[in-house]
Design a protein around this motif. Structure first.
Motif, PDB file in Angstrom:
ATOM      1  N   LEU A   1     -40.075  -4.555  -4.464  1.00 30.78           N
ATOM      2  CA  LEU A   1     -39.585  -3.232  -5.045  1.00 30.78           C
ATOM      3  C   LEU A   1     -38.588  -3.607  -5.983  1.00 30.78           C
ATOM      4  O   LEU A   1     -38.440  -2.892  -7.189  1.00 30.78           O
ATOM      5  CB  LEU A   1     -39.332  -2.203  -3.945  1.00 30.78           C
ATOM      6  N   TRP A   2     -37.583  -4.253  -5.393  1.00 32.83           N
ATOM      7  CA  TRP A   2     -36.172  -4.590  -6.392  1.00 32.83           C
ATOM      8  C   TRP A   2     -36.563  -5.397  -7.404  1.00 32.83           C
ATOM      9  O   TRP A   2     -36.122  -5.038  -8.571  1.00 32.83           O
ATOM     10  CB  TRP A   2     -35.466  -5.312  -5.299  1.00 32.83           C
ATOM     11  N   LEU A   3     -37.661  -6.193  -7.442  1.00 37.02           N
ATOM     12  CA  LEU A   3     -38.046  -6.880  -8.452  1.00 37.02           C
ATOM     13  C   LEU A   3     -38.771  -5.899  -9.523  1.00 37.02           C
ATOM     14  O   LEU A   3     -38.727  -6.171 -10.863  1.00 37.02           O
ATOM     15  CB  LEU A   3     -38.814  -8.259  -8.150  1.00 37.02           C
ATOM     16  N   GLN A   4     -39.491  -5.244  -9.126  1.00 35.29           N
ATOM     17  CA  GLN A   4     -40.427  -3.972  -9.913  1.00 35.29           C
ATOM     18  C   GLN A   4     -39.135  -3.295 -10.446  1.00 35.29           C
ATOM     19  O   GLN A   4     -39.495  -3.026 -11.754  1.00 35.29           O
ATOM     20  CB  GLN A   4     -41.336  -3.462  -9.039  1.00 35.29           C
TER      21      GLN A   4
ATOM     22  N   TYR B   1     -38.001 -17.236 -12.328  1.00 29.32           N
ATOM     23  CA  TYR B   1     -37.670 -16.791 -11.226  1.00 29.32           C
ATOM     24  C   TYR B   1     -38.392 -17.414 -10.152  1.00 29.32           C
ATOM     25  O   TYR B   1     -37.727 -17.927  -9.159  1.00 29.32           O
ATOM     26  CB  TYR B   1     -37.879 -15.316 -11.142  1.00 29.32           C
ATOM     27  N   GLN B   2     -39.616 -17.860 -10.136  1.00 30.66           N
ATOM     28  CA  GLN B   2     -40.446 -18.391  -9.447  1.00 30.66           C
ATOM     29  C   GLN B   2     -40.064 -20.011  -8.991  1.00 30.66           C
ATOM     30  O   GLN B   2     -40.011 -20.441  -8.094  1.00 30.66           O
ATOM     31  CB  GLN B   2     -41.848 -18.496  -9.947  1.00 30.66           C
ATOM     32  N   GLY B   3     -39.377 -20.569 -10.197  1.00 30.03           N
ATOM     33  CA  GLY B   3     -38.750 -21.995  -9.875  1.00 30.03           C
ATOM     34  C   GLY B   3     -37.464 -21.962  -9.238  1.00 30.03           C
ATOM     35  O   GLY B   3     -37.326 -22.920  -8.490  1.00 30.03           O
TER      36      GLY B   3
ATOM     37  N   PHE C   1     -29.730 -14.849  -1.710  1.00 27.66           N
ATOM     38  CA  PHE C   1     -29.936 -16.012  -2.899  1.00 27.66           C
ATOM     39  C   PHE C   1     -30.588 -15.601  -3.795  1.00 27.66           C
ATOM     40  O   PHE C   1     -30.676 -15.953  -5.082  1.00 27.66           O
ATOM     41  CB  PHE C   1     -30.267 -17.329  -1.963  1.00 27.66           C
ATOM     42  N   ASN C   2     -32.077 -15.129  -3.335  1.00 25.75           N
ATOM     43  CA  ASN C   2     -32.957 -14.807  -4.358  1.00 25.75           C
ATOM     44  C   ASN C   2     -32.518 -13.604  -5.382  1.00 25.75           C
ATOM     45  O   ASN C   2     -32.771 -13.574  -6.658  1.00 25.75           O
ATOM     46  CB  ASN C   2     -34.332 -14.433  -3.698  1.00 25.75           C
ATOM     47  N   LYS C   3     -31.739 -12.862  -4.656  1.00 29.30           N
ATOM     48  CA  LYS C   3     -31.538 -11.708  -5.438  1.00 29.30           C
ATOM     49  C   LYS C   3     -30.444 -12.217  -6.748  1.00 29.30           C
ATOM     50  O   LYS C   3     -30.470 -11.782  -7.744  1.00 29.30           O
ATOM     51  CB  LYS C   3     -30.443 -10.622  -4.780  1.00 29.30           C
ATOM     52  N   LYS C   4     -29.462 -13.142  -6.372  1.00 30.41           N
ATOM     53  CA  LYS C   4     -28.466 -13.655  -7.506  1.00 30.41           C
ATOM     54  C   LYS C   4     -29.444 -14.438  -8.314  1.00 30.41           C
ATOM     55  O   LYS C   4     -29.284 -14.389  -9.506  1.00 30.41           O
ATOM     56  CB  LYS C   4     -27.661 -14.578  -6.686  1.00 30.41           C
ATOM     57  N   GLU C   5     -30.457 -15.140  -7.863  1.00 26.00           N
ATOM     58  CA  GLU C   5     -31.274 -15.920  -8.792  1.00 26.00           C
ATOM     59  C   GLU C   5     -31.875 -15.078  -9.694  1.00 26.00           C
ATOM     60  O   GLU C   5     -32.198 -15.536 -10.690  1.00 26.00           O
ATOM     61  CB  GLU C   5     -32.094 -17.006  -7.971  1.00 26.00           C
ATOM     62  N   ALA C   6     -32.521 -13.943  -9.123  1.00 25.22           N
ATOM     63  CA  ALA C   6     -33.229 -12.886 -10.117  1.00 25.22           C
ATOM     64  C   ALA C   6     -32.137 -12.414 -11.433  1.00 25.22           C
ATOM     65  O   ALA C   6     -32.654 -12.397 -12.493  1.00 25.22           O
ATOM     66  CB  ALA C   6     -33.658 -11.654  -9.571  1.00 25.22           C
ATOM     67  N   MET C   7     -31.161 -12.144 -10.826  1.00 28.74           N
ATOM     68  CA  MET C   7     -30.051 -11.598 -11.849  1.00 28.74           C
ATOM     69  C   MET C   7     -29.793 -12.978 -12.761  1.00 28.74           C
ATOM     70  O   MET C   7     -29.843 -12.689 -14.382  1.00 28.74           O
ATOM     71  CB  MET C   7     -28.758 -11.125 -11.142  1.00 28.74           C
ATOM     72  N   ALA C   8     -29.384 -14.078 -12.442  1.00 35.14           N
ATOM     73  CA  ALA C   8     -29.251 -15.170 -13.255  1.00 35.14           C
ATOM     74  C   ALA C   8     -30.538 -15.385 -14.108  1.00 35.14           C
ATOM     75  O   ALA C   8     -30.450 -15.729 -15.268  1.00 35.14           O
ATOM     76  CB  ALA C   8     -28.973 -16.344 -12.404  1.00 35.14           C
TER      77      ALA C   8
END
Length: 116
Positions: free
Chosen positions: A18-21, A39-41, A102-109
């Motif tokens: 939901l956050w990614l959407q 992001y997948q990487g 970690f994934n939240k930070k990486e999505a923003m990055a």
């Protein structure tokens, strides 16, 4: 590209999807595809964090901290044998939370890297 593309990520939970959407709702389909590829990487699977945390009981404590870019804590865990096992237990319990942060930070990055 539909919103179900994020469902293909390993170990993704509803909150993360939901956050990614929400993050990508204004992206064009091409930009969503580029974002997903980057992001997948960079994303870490929560199950991988859990398994690596459990390696701390075999004497290799702290690897989970290296995986989420907490290098100093990883070194401390390695030297202290995971704070004598207590830190390893706590990290095993909180592995999903560690991966989500970690994934939240990486999505923003990833979004920033692509200029989106």
């Amino acid at each position: 590209m539909n919103d179900f593309s994020f469902a293909m990520l390993p170990g993704i939970e509803a909150e993360e999807m939901l956050w990614l959407q929400e993050l990508t709702k204004s992206y064009t389909p091409e930009n969503k595809q580029r974002f997903l590829a980057v992001y997948q990487g960079r994303r870490k699977d929560p199950q991988t964090i859990l398994i690596v945390s459990l390696l701390g009981f075999l004497g290799v404590a702290g690897v989970q901290r290296f995986l989420v870019n907490q290098i100093a804590m990883g070194i401390i865990y390695f030297i202290t044998l995971g704070f004598c096992g207590i830190g390893t237990i706590i990290d095993a319990i909180n592995s999903r939370k560690m991966a989500w942060q970690f994934n939240k930070k990486e999505a923003m990055a990833s979004a920033a890297l692509l200029g989106l």
